[in-house]
Design a protein around this motif. Structure first.
Motif, PDB file in Angstrom:
ATOM      1  N   LYS A   7       0.785  -1.304  -0.037  1.00  0.00           N
ATOM      2  CA  LYS A   7       0.038   0.074  -0.213  1.00  0.00           C
ATOM      3  C   LYS A   7       0.864   1.323   0.023  1.00  0.00           C
ATOM      4  O   LYS A   7       0.666   2.408  -0.716  1.00  0.00           O
ATOM      5  N   LYS A   8       1.856   1.332   0.868  1.00  0.00           N
ATOM      6  CA  LYS A   8       2.749   2.500   1.147  1.00  0.00           C
ATOM      7  C   LYS A   8       3.729   2.639  -0.233  1.00  0.00           C
ATOM      8  O   LYS A   8       3.875   3.849  -0.514  1.00  0.00           O
ATOM      9  N   ALA A   9       4.544   1.506  -0.530  1.00  0.00           N
ATOM     10  CA  ALA A   9       5.553   1.412  -1.319  1.00  0.00           C
ATOM     11  C   ALA A   9       5.071   1.670  -2.731  1.00  0.00           C
ATOM     12  O   ALA A   9       5.574   2.144  -3.753  1.00  0.00           O
ATOM     13  N   HIS A  10       4.130   0.693  -3.231  1.00  0.00           N
ATOM     14  CA  HIS A  10       3.629   0.239  -4.601  1.00  0.00           C
ATOM     15  C   HIS A  10       2.282   1.050  -4.742  1.00  0.00           C
ATOM     16  O   HIS A  10       1.779   0.662  -5.940  1.00  0.00           O
ATOM     17  N   HIS A  11       1.458   1.517  -3.760  1.00  0.00           N
ATOM     18  CA  HIS A  11       0.099   2.268  -3.943  1.00  0.00           C
ATOM     19  C   HIS A  11      -0.746   1.168  -4.550  1.00  0.00           C
ATOM     20  O   HIS A  11      -1.677   1.247  -5.336  1.00  0.00           O
ATOM     21  N   ILE A  12      -0.728  -0.227  -4.162  1.00  0.00           N
ATOM     22  CA  ILE A  12      -1.657  -1.091  -4.296  1.00  0.00           C
ATOM     23  C   ILE A  12      -2.391  -1.698  -3.092  1.00  0.00           C
ATOM     24  O   ILE A  12      -1.944  -2.120  -2.031  1.00  0.00           O
ATOM     25  N   LYS A  13      -3.776  -1.568  -3.096  1.00  0.00           N
ATOM     26  CA  LYS A  13      -4.629  -1.643  -1.850  1.00  0.00           C
ATOM     27  C   LYS A  13      -5.241  -3.065  -1.936  1.00  0.00           C
ATOM     28  O   LYS A  13      -5.470  -3.641  -1.072  1.00  0.00           O
ATOM     29  N   SER A  14      -5.410  -3.623  -3.220  1.00  0.00           N
ATOM     30  CA  SER A  14      -6.115  -5.049  -3.294  1.00  0.00           C
ATOM     31  C   SER A  14      -5.090  -5.902  -2.804  1.00  0.00           C
ATOM     32  O   SER A  14      -4.031  -5.834  -3.036  1.00  0.00           O
ATOM     33  N   ASP A  15      -5.707  -7.237  -2.362  1.00  0.00           N
ATOM     34  CA  ASP A  15      -4.932  -8.436  -1.941  1.00  0.00           C
ATOM     35  C   ASP A  15      -4.063  -8.878  -3.145  1.00  0.00           C
ATOM     36  O   ASP A  15      -4.708  -8.908  -4.245  1.00  0.00           O
TER      37      ASP A  15
END
Length: 422
Positions: free
Chosen positions: A410-418
């Motif tokens: 979430k923080k480093a790659h801005h990916i929220k989904s599992d």
């Protein structure tokens, strides 16, 4: 405000040309009958009226439904014919003719239905006199099966003769006698209609489709039970409490589990002496003793002893959180977890939901820390060993806890989904 009875009962529009629902069409069917058969969940009254456009739409729906029922009847007749043709040669008589239902069998079925609830059913004088008569020779054009006694192996040409033999010679009750055996497995049944229903499960043709979700079912009975879950009318009421259920089977299970003394429960484990009210619960419990895990997850190959545990596990592979708290922003994958949250945090349903009595039973052998769950202890031990088994799928960074990977994504790659973690 206009009177609703002056409007169309379907679209609620006020149109001059309204038809009474008692109106009969060219086939002799009233509009009220069409409404009741097409949408039985709504209470339709004779005082209702319906406009011409909705009348035309209703005729289309009713015609479509009737056509489906007609084709389903033809399809079932074809399936029965195919099942007769597929009976093995060992089950055929010398004349080569076979059938699943005879006139004698229909009489037995009717008799068994009338005496189903009577465990002490026995032969009266009239029946005994009939049994002493010379057995009738089947007509040449009457089809029949071989009926074999499970006790001694004697064969009979009709289920009536087999039942007579079992009651007189083996002192069996009517409920104990199951003349109709499946040729594909070891299951046996008291009447031919139950056998036919059972055979459908071997064929596994899911031709009965749910109108709400599109799921297919093997028998119409299974479909009706499933659709009652969608309607959620809970019309089967418990006389001992205020609860209602969608099916008679659910009500029966509720009475057994909640309102029956556990000491009278039928199924008893000989290993740990635990009792169970329902056979499926007993079977699942015994699989825990034997270690039989026949339900496998197709995503991670984990195996489980119970289907419902597998279904609960499948939700861990999804990020869909359908169960939302109406009092805060919390969302959950599992309904029970939401109920526990509501009881603990908001004090709602605390008298209904049984809160788990959690105890820290898993202790770290290196430091004083203890955990409620074994998997939590396993993750903690990674901090002592320095092992980092959880790898980010976007870069080479590793972590000792799965939750840290999610935070990193979430923080480093801005990916929220599992993302599937390795």
């Amino acid at each position: 405000m206009t009177n609703l009875h002056d409007n169309c009962c379907v679209c609620l529009n006020s149109i001059l040309n309204l038809n009474k629902v008692s109106k009969i069409d060219e086939n002799g069917v009233s509009l009220l009958t069409k409404l009741q058969s097409s949408i039985p969940q709504i209470e339709w009254h004779l005082t209702f009226r319906i406009c011409d456009p909705c009348t035309n739409l209703l005729s289309i729906v009713h015609t479509f439904k009737e056509r489906c029922f007609k084709s389903d009847t033809i399809r079932k007749q074809q399936m029965l014919l195919k099942q007769e043709q597929d009976i093995p040669e060992s089950n055929k008589l010398l004349d080569g003719k076979t059938c699943l239902i005879t006139q004698d069998d229909e009489a037995v079925k009717s008799d068994s239905d009338n005496n189903l609830e009577d465990p002490d059913y026995s032969i009266d004088d009239t029946t005994e006199n009939n049994m002493n008569e010379e057995p009738r020779i089947p007509k040449r054009n009457r089809k029949s099966l071989n009926f074999v006694c499970e006790k001694c192996g004697t064969k009979y040409v009709s289920s009536t003769l087999l039942i007579k033999h079992c009651i007189l010679d083996h002192k069996m009750t009517r409920k104990e006698i199951k003349p109709f055996g499946c040729t594909l497995c070891n299951s046996r049944f008291g009447n031919s209609s139950n056998l036919l229903q059972h055979i459908k499960y071997h064929n596994a043709v899911r031709s009965n489709m749910c109108t709400y979700c599109g799921k297919g079912f093997i028998t119409k009975t299974d479909l009706n039970i499933h659709e009652k879950q969608h309607l959620n009318m809970r019309e089967y009421k418990c006389e001992q409490c205020i609860k209602g259920f969608n099916t008679h089977k659910d009500l029966r299970s509720h009475k057994l589990v909640v309102h029956t003394d556990p000491q009278s429960w039928k199924y008893f484990c000989k290993i740990c002496s635990k009792r169970f009210p329902i056979k499926s619960n007993y079977d699942c419990h015994m699989r825990r003793h034997t270690g039989d895990r026949k339900f496998e997850c197709h995503l991670c190959q984990k195996k489980f002893t119970d289907k419902c545990v597998l279904q609960r596990h499948m939700r861990t592979h999804s990020n869909v959180r359908d169960h939302k708290c109406p009092h805060c922003e919390k969302e959950y994958k599992d309904k029970r977890v939401l109920q526990i949250h509501m009881a603990k945090i908001h004090g709602i349903g605390i008298d209904v939901i049984k809160l788990p009595n959690r105890e820290r039973r898993y202790f770290c052998h290196i430091c004083p820390k203890a955990y409620y769950a074994k998997n939590k202890l396993t993750r903690h031990l990674y901090t002592h060993s320095g092992e980092k088994p959880f790898l980010c799928s976007m870069c080479d960074k590793k972590f000792n806890d799965k939750s840290y990977v999610k935070q990193h994504l979430k923080k480093a790659h801005h990916i929220k989904s599992d993302v599937e973690l390795t």
